[in-house]
Design a protein around this motif. Structure first.
Motif, mmCIF file in Angstrom:
data_model
loop_
_atom_site.group_PDB
_atom_site.id
_atom_site.type_symbol
_atom_site.label_atom_id
_atom_site.label_comp_id
_atom_site.label_asym_id
_atom_site.label_seq_id
_atom_site.Cartn_x
_atom_site.Cartn_y
_atom_site.Cartn_z
ATOM 1 N N VAL A 45 28.229 0.922 12.153
ATOM 2 C CA VAL A 45 27.745 1.083 10.789
ATOM 3 C C VAL A 45 27.809 2.579 10.452
ATOM 4 C CG1 VAL A 45 25.762 0.890 9.247
ATOM 5 C CG2 VAL A 45 26.230 -0.910 10.924
ATOM 6 N N LEU A 46 28.365 2.883 9.281
ATOM 7 C CA LEU A 46 28.465 4.248 8.781
ATOM 8 C C LEU A 46 27.437 4.427 7.675
ATOM 9 C CD1 LEU A 46 29.990 6.994 8.558
ATOM 10 C CD2 LEU A 46 31.446 5.894 6.865
ATOM 11 N N THR A 47 26.682 5.515 7.739
ATOM 12 C CA THR A 47 25.714 5.810 6.685
ATOM 13 C C THR A 47 25.925 7.229 6.181
ATOM 14 O OG1 THR A 47 24.050 6.583 8.240
ATOM 15 C CG2 THR A 47 23.971 4.254 7.634
ATOM 16 N N GLU A 48 25.591 7.425 4.938
ATOM 17 C CA GLU A 48 25.564 8.780 4.379
ATOM 18 C C GLU A 48 24.223 8.950 3.692
ATOM 19 O OE1 GLU A 48 27.718 11.844 1.289
ATOM 20 O OE2 GLU A 48 28.634 9.910 1.639
ATOM 21 N N LYS A 49 23.559 10.009 4.063
ATOM 22 C CA LYS A 49 22.270 10.320 3.456
ATOM 23 C C LYS A 49 22.202 11.834 3.350
ATOM 24 C CE LYS A 49 17.393 9.267 3.813
ATOM 25 N NZ LYS A 49 16.367 8.559 4.585
ATOM 26 N N GLY A 80 28.974 2.770 18.907
ATOM 27 C CA GLY A 80 29.138 3.695 17.800
ATOM 28 C C GLY A 80 28.917 3.142 16.432
ATOM 29 N N MET A 81 28.280 3.920 15.388
ATOM 30 C CA MET A 81 28.064 3.450 14.008
ATOM 31 C C MET A 81 28.161 4.568 12.990
ATOM 32 S SD MET A 81 24.944 0.854 14.206
ATOM 33 C CE MET A 81 25.310 -0.824 14.072
ATOM 34 N N LEU A 82 28.534 4.238 11.711
ATOM 35 C CA LEU A 82 28.659 5.231 10.642
ATOM 36 C C LEU A 82 28.004 4.780 9.344
ATOM 37 C CD1 LEU A 82 32.396 6.251 10.930
ATOM 38 C CD2 LEU A 82 30.439 7.544 11.670
ATOM 39 N N LEU A 83 27.576 5.755 8.518
ATOM 40 C CA LEU A 83 27.027 5.486 7.183
ATOM 41 C C LEU A 83 27.758 6.294 6.130
ATOM 42 C CD1 LEU A 83 23.193 5.573 7.829
ATOM 43 C CD2 LEU A 83 24.575 3.601 7.284
ATOM 44 N N LEU A 84 27.933 5.726 4.969
ATOM 45 C CA LEU A 84 28.607 6.424 3.877
ATOM 46 C C LEU A 84 27.637 6.532 2.705
ATOM 47 C CD1 LEU A 84 31.336 7.606 3.164
ATOM 48 C CD2 LEU A 84 31.952 5.397 2.208
ATOM 49 N N LEU A 100 27.163 12.306 7.050
ATOM 50 C CA LEU A 100 27.785 11.050 7.487
ATOM 51 C C LEU A 100 27.480 10.844 8.957
ATOM 52 C CD1 LEU A 100 31.276 11.338 5.813
ATOM 53 C CD2 LEU A 100 29.484 9.730 5.237
ATOM 54 N N ARG A 101 27.102 9.619 9.296
ATOM 55 C CA ARG A 101 26.710 9.350 10.679
ATOM 56 C C ARG A 101 27.008 7.899 11.027
ATOM 57 N NH1 ARG A 101 21.119 11.510 11.525
ATOM 58 N NH2 ARG A 101 22.322 13.352 11.933
ATOM 59 N N LEU A 102 27.544 7.716 12.224
ATOM 60 C CA LEU A 102 27.623 6.378 12.801
ATOM 61 C C LEU A 102 26.242 6.123 13.384
ATOM 62 C CD1 LEU A 102 31.002 6.557 14.740
ATOM 63 C CD2 LEU A 102 30.576 5.473 12.566
ATOM 64 N N ARG A 103 25.607 5.082 12.950
ATOM 65 C CA ARG A 103 24.255 4.811 13.427
ATOM 66 C C ARG A 103 24.261 4.347 14.869
ATOM 67 N NH1 ARG A 103 22.015 1.365 8.629
ATOM 68 N NH2 ARG A 103 21.723 -0.063 10.345
ATOM 69 N N LYS A 104 23.132 4.568 15.540
ATOM 70 C CA LYS A 104 23.044 4.090 16.914
ATOM 71 C C LYS A 104 23.205 2.581 16.893
ATOM 72 C CE LYS A 104 18.023 3.776 17.265
ATOM 73 N NZ LYS A 104 16.860 4.221 17.992
#
Length: 142
Positions: free
Chosen positions: A38-42, A10-14, A46-50
């Motif tokens: 890893v968390l990302t936001e775009k 699991g990963m996330l984006l902010l 918001l998404r936990l990256r693969k």
């Protein structure tokens, strides 16, 4: 080890504006093991990256103790500070369920992870009929 890849992770984006932001998280799984993502936001998503990964998650396999490690091959969306990943091996012989919630302005997250099935990939090699039980985790932004 295709099963391991399909069963765990699991990963996330902010995000910070149009360019987005990436935050890395790591922490312990109780009573042992480690979870990383890893968390990302775009564009406000918001998404936990693969690549969500876990290592040395304790298992009970037909009365013996083992561990398993792996990663997820798909991203996980975050809604209202909550996320949930469900993965099954192609044959359906093992599965992973991971649930979590972000706290403290996305600086921390806590939740649970469970892996179980007839052919769970083992760190010692091969597979086994195993169950981790529901294991709590706590991760922090690094």
């Amino acid at each position: 080890m295709l099963i391991a890849v399909a069963v765990v992770g699991g990963m996330l984006l902010l995000a910070a504006g149009a360019t987005g932001k990436t935050s890395r998280y790591t922490g312990p799984i109780q009573p042992s093991g480690t979870l990383r993502f890893v968390l990302t936001e775009k564009s406000d998503i918001l998404r936990l990256r693969k690549g969500i990964s876990f290592s040395k998650l304790p298992l009970v396999c037909l009365r013996r103790k083992e561990t398993t490690s792996g990663s997820l091959t798909f991203p996980v969306n975050v809604h209202h500070k909550q996320f949930k990943a469900v993965a099954k091996s192609h044959s359906g012989s093992s599965s992973l369920v991971m649930k979590g919630t972000f706290k403290h302005h996305f600086h921390k997250a806590k939740g649970t992870i469970r892996i179980e099935g007839k052919k769970v990939p083992l760190d010692s090699g091969g597979t086994g009929k195993c169950d981790s039980g529901v294991r709590p985790f706590r991760v922090r932004e690094r």
